[in-house]
Design a protein around this motif. Sequence first.
Motif, mmCIF file in Angstrom:
data_model
loop_
_atom_site.group_PDB
_atom_site.id
_atom_site.type_symbol
_atom_site.label_atom_id
_atom_site.label_comp_id
_atom_site.label_asym_id
_atom_site.label_seq_id
_atom_site.Cartn_x
_atom_site.Cartn_y
_atom_site.Cartn_z
ATOM 1 N N GLY A 10 0.833 -1.216 0.000
ATOM 2 C CA GLY A 10 0.000 0.000 0.000
ATOM 3 C C GLY A 10 0.862 1.258 0.000
ATOM 4 N N ILE A 11 1.950 1.234 0.762
ATOM 5 C CA ILE A 11 2.852 2.392 0.815
ATOM 6 C C ILE A 11 3.529 2.582 -0.538
ATOM 7 N N ALA A 12 3.958 1.452 -1.172
ATOM 8 C CA ALA A 12 4.639 1.540 -2.468
ATOM 9 C C ALA A 12 3.704 2.085 -3.536
ATOM 10 N N VAL A 13 2.443 1.642 -3.547
ATOM 11 C CA VAL A 13 1.463 2.119 -4.529
ATOM 12 C C VAL A 13 1.193 3.610 -4.314
ATOM 13 N N SER A 14 1.116 4.020 -3.063
ATOM 14 C CA SER A 14 0.855 5.424 -2.753
ATOM 15 C C SER A 14 2.005 6.308 -3.235
ATOM 16 N N GLY A 19 4.233 10.252 -7.056
ATOM 17 C CA GLY A 19 5.303 10.606 -7.980
ATOM 18 C C GLY A 19 4.771 10.893 -9.374
ATOM 19 N N ALA A 20 3.791 10.080 -9.808
ATOM 20 C CA ALA A 20 3.209 10.271 -11.142
ATOM 21 C C ALA A 20 2.451 11.581 -11.204
ATOM 22 N N LEU A 21 1.704 11.935 -10.182
ATOM 23 C CA LEU A 21 0.936 13.188 -10.151
ATOM 24 C C LEU A 21 1.864 14.401 -10.162
ATOM 25 N N ILE A 22 2.959 14.326 -9.416
ATOM 26 C CA ILE A 22 3.893 15.457 -9.382
ATOM 27 C C ILE A 22 4.548 15.636 -10.746
ATOM 28 N N THR A 23 4.930 14.514 -11.385
ATOM 29 C CA THR A 23 5.554 14.617 -12.695
ATOM 30 C C THR A 23 4.579 15.186 -13.709
ATOM 31 N N LEU A 24 3.356 14.725 -13.689
ATOM 32 C CA LEU A 24 2.328 15.206 -14.614
ATOM 33 C C LEU A 24 2.059 16.698 -14.380
#
Length: 197
Positions: A10-14, A19-24
Amino acid sequence: MPNRRGIALGIAVSLLLHGALITLWRHVQPAARMDTAPRVESIAVWIRPLAAKPPPPPVEVVKPKREPKPISKPTRATVRETPAAATTPASSPQAITVVPASPATPAASADTITQETPKFDMDAARRTARKMAGERDPSKVGTAVGQIPDKPLQTETQLARDIAQGKRGDCRTAYSGAGLLAPVMMLLDKKDSGCKW
C-alpha cells in the motif's frame, strides 16, 4: 506476516501515484488566464523632514518716549576781578555756577502722608472674625443640609478620648457591685488589663 506485506504494498502504490501526479503537474502547465483585473501599481512614499522655518524677524523694542524735563536756565555768577585775576591772561573761561531749580510742588509733609495711608486695625479684624465664626454657612441656608445642626467644637482629639477611657480602674471600686464574687472576678481578669491596685 501477510499483514506486513499488505502495508508495504500500500505504501509503495501510494508513493508511485504521488510521484506520477507530481511529474504530470510539472509537465502539463495550465493555460495562462487573461488578467482582466485593474492593475494596482505600488507607490513608494518617502517622508522627508520639514525644511527649517526661517527665524521670525526680530521684534523691535519700542522704548517709551521720555518727556523733556523743564530745564532751568543757569544763572551766570558775577565774577569779581581781583588784582590777581587781572594779571592772568584773558583766555581763561568764565566761572559758571549752576543753581538747582526748586521743585515746582512743595514737598508733602509727614502729617499728610500718614493721613493718606490707611492703618490696619487688628482689633476690628478680630471682632469681625469672631462674629463670622458663629454664623452658619450662607450657601447652606434653605437646603436640607442647612437643617442639620453643626457639630460642637471639640477640644480633645479622638486619641486623647481613647487614652482617657483606656486607663485601668481602681480595684477597690471596680468590682464593688459583684459582692462576694469580686475576688473571683479579679482573678478571671487578664494580667495588665484588669484593675490597678
